[in-house]
Design an enzyme around this catalytic site. Sequence first.
Site, PDB file in Angstrom:
ATOM      1  N   ARG A  79       3.976  -0.694  -4.656  1.00  0.00           N
ATOM      2  CA  ARG A  79       3.584  -1.092  -3.297  1.00  0.00           C
ATOM      3  C   ARG A  79       2.220  -1.789  -3.263  1.00  0.00           C
ATOM      4  O   ARG A  79       1.770  -2.238  -2.223  1.00  0.00           O
ATOM      5  CB  ARG A  79       3.548   0.139  -2.389  1.00  0.00           C
ATOM      6  CG  ARG A  79       4.882   0.851  -2.284  1.00  0.00           C
ATOM      7  CD  ARG A  79       4.784   2.019  -1.340  1.00  0.00           C
ATOM      8  NE  ARG A  79       4.671   1.583   0.021  1.00  0.00           N
ATOM      9  CZ  ARG A  79       5.686   1.408   0.853  1.00  0.00           C
ATOM     10  NH1 ARG A  79       6.905   1.667   0.457  1.00  0.00           N
ATOM     11  NH2 ARG A  79       5.490   0.999   2.080  1.00  0.00           N
ATOM     12  N   LYS A 120       5.771  -4.833  -3.877  1.00  0.00           N
ATOM     13  CA  LYS A 120       7.130  -4.696  -3.360  1.00  0.00           C
ATOM     14  C   LYS A 120       7.023  -4.119  -1.954  1.00  0.00           C
ATOM     15  O   LYS A 120       6.041  -3.458  -1.638  1.00  0.00           O
ATOM     16  CB  LYS A 120       7.883  -3.708  -4.266  1.00  0.00           C
ATOM     17  CG  LYS A 120       9.361  -3.995  -4.368  1.00  0.00           C
ATOM     18  CD  LYS A 120       9.959  -3.163  -5.455  1.00  0.00           C
ATOM     19  CE  LYS A 120      11.438  -3.411  -5.595  1.00  0.00           C
ATOM     20  NZ  LYS A 120      11.764  -4.732  -6.133  1.00  0.00           N
ATOM     21  N   GLU A 145      16.501 -19.022  -6.604  1.00  0.00           N
ATOM     22  CA  GLU A 145      16.132 -17.669  -7.043  1.00  0.00           C
ATOM     23  C   GLU A 145      15.536 -17.706  -8.455  1.00  0.00           C
ATOM     24  O   GLU A 145      14.562 -17.009  -8.750  1.00  0.00           O
ATOM     25  CB  GLU A 145      17.357 -16.744  -6.978  1.00  0.00           C
ATOM     26  CG  GLU A 145      17.147 -15.331  -7.488  1.00  0.00           C
ATOM     27  CD  GLU A 145      16.044 -14.557  -6.764  1.00  0.00           C
ATOM     28  OE1 GLU A 145      15.531 -15.034  -5.748  1.00  0.00           O
ATOM     29  OE2 GLU A 145      15.686 -13.480  -7.258  1.00  0.00           O
ATOM     30  N   GLU A 150       7.053 -16.131 -10.043  1.00  0.00           N
ATOM     31  CA  GLU A 150       6.544 -14.830  -9.609  1.00  0.00           C
ATOM     32  C   GLU A 150       6.011 -13.985 -10.766  1.00  0.00           C
ATOM     33  O   GLU A 150       4.981 -13.333 -10.635  1.00  0.00           O
ATOM     34  CB  GLU A 150       7.700 -14.107  -8.906  1.00  0.00           C
ATOM     35  CG  GLU A 150       7.407 -12.726  -8.412  1.00  0.00           C
ATOM     36  CD  GLU A 150       8.632 -12.080  -7.779  1.00  0.00           C
ATOM     37  OE1 GLU A 150       9.762 -12.592  -7.953  1.00  0.00           O
ATOM     38  OE2 GLU A 150       8.459 -11.059  -7.113  1.00  0.00           O
ATOM     39  N   ASN A 155      -1.722   2.393   5.421  1.00  0.00           N
ATOM     40  CA  ASN A 155      -0.840   1.296   5.036  1.00  0.00           C
ATOM     41  C   ASN A 155      -0.518   0.518   6.298  1.00  0.00           C
ATOM     42  O   ASN A 155      -0.017   1.100   7.258  1.00  0.00           O
ATOM     43  CB  ASN A 155       0.447   1.857   4.412  1.00  0.00           C
ATOM     44  CG  ASN A 155       1.514   0.787   4.240  1.00  0.00           C
ATOM     45  OD1 ASN A 155       1.194  -0.383   4.061  1.00  0.00           O
ATOM     46  ND2 ASN A 155       2.773   1.194   4.296  1.00  0.00           N
ATOM     47  N   GLY A 156      -0.808  -0.780   6.299  1.00  0.00           N
ATOM     48  CA  GLY A 156      -0.508  -1.597   7.475  1.00  0.00           C
ATOM     49  C   GLY A 156      -1.659  -2.528   7.774  1.00  0.00           C
ATOM     50  O   GLY A 156      -2.516  -2.772   6.919  1.00  0.00           O
ATOM     51  N   TRP A 170      -2.704  -2.732  -1.696  1.00  0.00           N
ATOM     52  CA  TRP A 170      -2.433  -4.161  -1.787  1.00  0.00           C
ATOM     53  C   TRP A 170      -3.339  -4.789  -0.743  1.00  0.00           C
ATOM     54  O   TRP A 170      -3.169  -4.581   0.460  1.00  0.00           O
ATOM     55  CB  TRP A 170      -0.972  -4.467  -1.481  1.00  0.00           C
ATOM     56  CG  TRP A 170      -0.638  -5.917  -1.622  1.00  0.00           C
ATOM     57  CD1 TRP A 170      -0.423  -6.609  -2.779  1.00  0.00           C
ATOM     58  CD2 TRP A 170      -0.477  -6.873  -0.560  1.00  0.00           C
ATOM     59  NE1 TRP A 170      -0.146  -7.923  -2.509  1.00  0.00           N
ATOM     60  CE2 TRP A 170      -0.167  -8.124  -1.159  1.00  0.00           C
ATOM     61  CE3 TRP A 170      -0.559  -6.803   0.823  1.00  0.00           C
ATOM     62  CZ2 TRP A 170       0.052  -9.279  -0.413  1.00  0.00           C
ATOM     63  CZ3 TRP A 170      -0.333  -7.954   1.564  1.00  0.00           C
ATOM     64  CH2 TRP A 170      -0.032  -9.177   0.942  1.00  0.00           C
ATOM     65  N   LYS A 210      11.834 -16.354  -9.349  1.00  0.00           N
ATOM     66  CA  LYS A 210      11.608 -15.300 -10.349  1.00  0.00           C
ATOM     67  C   LYS A 210      10.626 -15.765 -11.410  1.00  0.00           C
ATOM     68  O   LYS A 210       9.725 -15.040 -11.812  1.00  0.00           O
ATOM     69  CB  LYS A 210      12.966 -14.943 -10.974  1.00  0.00           C
ATOM     70  CG  LYS A 210      13.165 -13.538 -11.343  1.00  0.00           C
ATOM     71  CD  LYS A 210      13.737 -12.641 -10.275  1.00  0.00           C
ATOM     72  CE  LYS A 210      12.991 -12.654  -8.986  1.00  0.00           C
ATOM     73  NZ  LYS A 210      13.591 -11.862  -7.929  1.00  0.00           N
ATOM     74  N   CYS A 220       0.850  -1.183   0.000  1.00  0.00           N
ATOM     75  CA  CYS A 220       0.000   0.000   0.000  1.00  0.00           C
ATOM     76  C   CYS A 220       0.896   1.248   0.000  1.00  0.00           C
ATOM     77  O   CYS A 220       1.864   1.321   0.729  1.00  0.00           O
ATOM     78  CB  CYS A 220      -0.949   0.102   1.183  1.00  0.00           C
ATOM     79  SG  CYS A 220      -2.174  -1.192   1.247  1.00  0.00           S
ATOM     80  N   HIS A 222      15.185 -38.494  -5.352  1.00  0.00           N
ATOM     81  CA  HIS A 222      14.576 -38.933  -4.091  1.00  0.00           C
ATOM     82  C   HIS A 222      13.088 -38.607  -4.032  1.00  0.00           C
ATOM     83  O   HIS A 222      12.543 -38.427  -2.941  1.00  0.00           O
ATOM     84  CB  HIS A 222      15.327 -38.314  -2.908  1.00  0.00           C
ATOM     85  CG  HIS A 222      16.754 -38.777  -2.834  1.00  0.00           C
ATOM     86  ND1 HIS A 222      17.102 -40.076  -2.543  1.00  0.00           N
ATOM     87  CD2 HIS A 222      17.923 -38.128  -3.082  1.00  0.00           C
ATOM     88  CE1 HIS A 222      18.424 -40.204  -2.586  1.00  0.00           C
ATOM     89  NE2 HIS A 222      18.941 -39.028  -2.926  1.00  0.00           N
TER      90      HIS A 222
END
Length: 584
Positions: A27, A579, A456, A463, A96-97, A72, A460, A2, A479
């Site tokens: 955000r 982000k 990573e 995502e 925001n929060g 968000w 990526k 946010c 395995h």
Amino acid sequence: MCGIVGFAGARRASDIIYNGLKQLEYRGYDSAGIATLSDGKISALKRRGRVSVLESEIEKLGGVTGIGHTRWATHGKPSDENAHPHVFGKFAIVHNGIIENYSDLKEKYFGGVKFNSDTDSEIIVRLLDKFYGGDLVGALKKISLILKGSYAVAVICADFEGIAVLKRNNPAIIGYGDGENFAASDAPALAGLCSEISVLDDGDIALITKDGVNIFDENLQGVVRERLVNLATPASLDLGGCPHYMLKEIREVPASVERTRLAYLTVESKVKEVLRGVKRVIITGCGTAYNSGLVAKRYIESFVKIPAETEIAGEFRYKNPVITPETAVIAISQSGETADTVEAAKLAVSCGAKVVAVTNAPYSQLTRIADVVVPVGAGSEICVAATKSYTGQIAALYLIAGTLAGIDASEKLLKIPKLCKETLEHIDIDTLADMCARSGGVYFLGRDIDYAVALEGSLKLKEISYVPSEGYPAGELKHGTLALIDIKTVAVVIITDERLAGKSENAVEQVLSRKGKVAVISNVAGIEKRLEGRAEVIKIPACDEFLSPLLSAIAVQLLAYKTALLLDRDPDKPRNLAKSVTVE
Ligand code: F6R
């Protein structure tokens, strides 16, 4: 997570706020809204969708004072009703929060009253309305005493030609302009608008008008917060001729590594001093930052020969870890605001450990907690997926390990930007991207340091392309996971460690025998010949075995980017993500 923007000046507030929100979209981009104040009357506009959904209507919002939000979603699905600002009585707020006790507060103060949204945030405006008796600061203080959780809140009130900000555990900055002042979650919102900012402390309440800013601390004492240079500039937000920030930022990997190396020279002696006598290192972070920590574990154990563990910050902070004063905790965070990482660092401080922050954000919360801050020289990273910050983090961690071991790591790193540029110029990842886009799933495999990069690569790809993917140690495949390999799967095997090349090539053979498709990202000599006609081979330049992640990372980042484009995804704004994850 946010983004909030506030403005008090003489220009039309909705324009300034709209542009600021556009810069904060990384955000969150589930919904957007703006509220302005004109002649003591509040008008609001809010819609589900990205900030641009507001564009055609913002001129309806008059007034030179206002607040805005890009969301968000946490509590309540993305919708017009759940979009901020929340307006009630004389107030409009953006938040925001997360207000963790919103249900209890709703029950206690409002009984069966139906709210207009399903959000946790609406409780803030309702409480303000309830507690306000003409004293805005007093009402904000009262609600801060009963709210639990994290919040950066911007408020407009019909009785006050300005904005108010309340902050705890989520970032809020003030921007100082000429005849106009600002509030925001983050500096990019104010790029080009003001050259000086202050970062608010937890418990602060700020009153912002066009003529000035008054800040009150937790005890309602007037305070002055340090004025800092606003490092975000319009140039840092430019796409630089690229179609997406992601591509631009991958192309900036060489500069990120070099700037990180140079910046380290300014903190090296402090790092040495802080880490003197350390017997164990715990490295913590989330997501990509955690993955860079996996690479760092190898550096520390190989160079320094002391135990190093890498811990996911959201787990570490709750598992009652053993941390002694002889432990150093390296907290890695691009944003420096990730709630779990910040709390993990606070925990380390409370146990007497030394804390090293590795971050891209010079004024972030993490920098205020740490004993020493190692800057990542990535510059502003706008794409939600981390790219140049990951490689910058690895460079910083390599340098820290060098300092601990008494090795001149900077000298070794010197050659890497050139090799990164070569990788960017010569790499051809299109065939593999096409294979991944058509696949039913992609497995990234590697051993030791290559396994760290495999994780990573997998993160990526899933995502930003939404192609199902996992990262595995190359030796683990047999395995269990091998059962999933069939004609629709692709294995991307990273092989940069000559010592283990033969072993990793075994995994290649195992996948090929089960009719899976294979690609290899490698700098090992002779591998093309061995795999000719059987696997796609993507060559990267040869380099020091410990620094190969800086080159293989470029390959997996470009692979994710190109796969996302083939599948018509927006690489800069993947679905459901944001982000700077400032909530738990
Ligand atoms: C993935 C990504 C995230 C972040 C994670 C931590 O591309 O960007 O996994 O790495 O949310 O963020 P920071 O580094 O800001 O703490």
